[in-house]
Design a protein around this motif. Structure first.
Motif, PDB file in Angstrom:
ATOM      1  N   GLU A   1       0.914  -1.612  -0.072  1.00 60.34           N
ATOM      2  CA  GLU A   1      -0.081  -0.026  -0.391  1.00 60.34           C
ATOM      3  C   GLU A   1       1.033   1.615  -0.134  1.00 60.34           C
ATOM      4  O   GLU A   1       0.684   2.687  -0.202  1.00 60.34           O
ATOM      5  N   ARG A   2       2.135   1.003   0.913  1.00 58.32           N
ATOM      6  CA  ARG A   2       2.627   2.597   1.282  1.00 58.32           C
ATOM      7  C   ARG A   2       3.566   2.905  -0.561  1.00 58.32           C
ATOM      8  O   ARG A   2       3.326   3.854  -0.944  1.00 58.32           O
ATOM      9  N   GLN A   3       3.670   1.902  -1.060  1.00 58.08           N
ATOM     10  CA  GLN A   3       4.005   1.722  -2.300  1.00 58.08           C
ATOM     11  C   GLN A   3       3.729   2.294  -3.440  1.00 58.08           C
ATOM     12  O   GLN A   3       3.841   2.504  -4.470  1.00 58.08           O
ATOM     13  N   LYS A   4       2.709   2.312  -3.500  1.00 55.72           N
ATOM     14  CA  LYS A   4       1.073   2.099  -4.221  1.00 55.72           C
ATOM     15  C   LYS A   4       0.653   3.878  -3.991  1.00 55.72           C
ATOM     16  O   LYS A   4       1.239   4.409  -4.948  1.00 55.72           O
ATOM     17  N   GLN A   5       1.066   4.040  -2.607  1.00 57.58           N
ATOM     18  CA  GLN A   5       0.534   5.963  -2.831  1.00 57.58           C
ATOM     19  C   GLN A   5       1.952   6.994  -2.919  1.00 57.58           C
ATOM     20  O   GLN A   5       1.834   7.093  -3.337  1.00 57.58           O
ATOM     21  N   LYS A   6       3.420   6.060  -3.290  1.00 52.50           N
ATOM     22  CA  LYS A   6       4.602   6.830  -3.555  1.00 52.50           C
ATOM     23  C   LYS A   6       4.996   6.959  -5.424  1.00 52.50           C
ATOM     24  O   LYS A   6       4.412   7.392  -5.792  1.00 52.50           O
ATOM     25  N   ALA A   7       3.707   5.430  -5.615  1.00 45.06           N
ATOM     26  CA  ALA A   7       3.318   5.915  -6.669  1.00 45.06           C
ATOM     27  C   ALA A   7       2.725   6.842  -7.351  1.00 45.06           C
ATOM     28  O   ALA A   7       2.984   7.632  -8.685  1.00 45.06           O
ATOM     29  N   ARG A   8       1.724   6.844  -6.485  1.00 45.57           N
ATOM     30  CA  ARG A   8       0.714   7.883  -7.321  1.00 45.57           C
ATOM     31  C   ARG A   8       0.668   8.770  -6.921  1.00 45.57           C
ATOM     32  O   ARG A   8       0.901  10.378  -7.809  1.00 45.57           O
ATOM     33  N   ALA A   9       1.415   9.273  -5.670  1.00 45.13           N
ATOM     34  CA  ALA A   9       2.155  11.056  -5.623  1.00 45.13           C
ATOM     35  C   ALA A   9       3.398  10.399  -7.002  1.00 45.13           C
ATOM     36  O   ALA A   9       2.961  12.452  -7.460  1.00 45.13           O
TER      37      ALA A   9
ATOM     38  N   ARG B   1       3.503  10.423  -9.759  1.00 47.62           N
ATOM     39  CA  ARG B   1       2.788  10.440 -10.950  1.00 47.62           C
ATOM     40  C   ARG B   1       1.851  11.501 -11.306  1.00 47.62           C
ATOM     41  O   ARG B   1       2.010  12.103 -12.164  1.00 47.62           O
ATOM     42  N   ASN B   2       1.890  12.003 -10.477  1.00 48.18           N
ATOM     43  CA  ASN B   2       0.631  13.216 -10.109  1.00 48.18           C
ATOM     44  C   ASN B   2       1.470  14.240  -9.738  1.00 48.18           C
ATOM     45  O   ASN B   2       1.539  15.602  -9.490  1.00 48.18           O
TER      46      ASN B   2
ATOM     47  N   ASP C   1       4.215  15.145  -7.626  1.00 51.62           N
ATOM     48  CA  ASP C   1       4.702  15.274  -6.105  1.00 51.62           C
ATOM     49  C   ASP C   1       5.623  15.394  -5.448  1.00 51.62           C
ATOM     50  O   ASP C   1       6.737  14.922  -5.370  1.00 51.62           O
TER      51      ASP C   1
END
Length: 92
Positions: free
Chosen positions: A72-80, A82-83, A85
């Motif tokens: 889940e942490r890795q998914k959040q980092k990847a999303r950030a 891509r956006n 951040d």
């Protein structure tokens, strides 16, 4: 009963299969869940406090919930990332 319907006497009910997910994983199994990474990488993630491990009967085991939290942490980092951040540091 109607027509040709007939009850089978003595037929046991259908078996119910319950699959239980393990709470802990051996290091190779944790690596498999994480996409096939090797045991040494799992050990490094434990040393870096990315994964939580305990000993069960002398065997080091990774808590399944810590694997799920890591993903889940890795998914959040990847999303950030891509956006765009700027606070997200992407590991090489």
């Amino acid at each position: 009963m109607h027509g040709t319907e007939r009850a089978e006497v003595g037929t046991p009910p259908a078996a119910v299969v319950v699959q239980i997910e393990p709470l802990v994983l051996r290091l190779p199994a944790a690596g498999h869940v994480l996409g096939g990474i090797n045991r040494q990488t799992v050990s490094r993630l434990i040393a870096e406090d990315e994964l939580e491990a305990i000993y069960v009967g002398g065997t080091r085991m990774v808590l399944r919930e810590s694997v799920e939290a890591y993903i889940e942490r890795q998914k959040q980092k990847a999303r950030a990332a891509r956006n765009g951040d700027p606070r997200v540091a992407i590991a090489a």
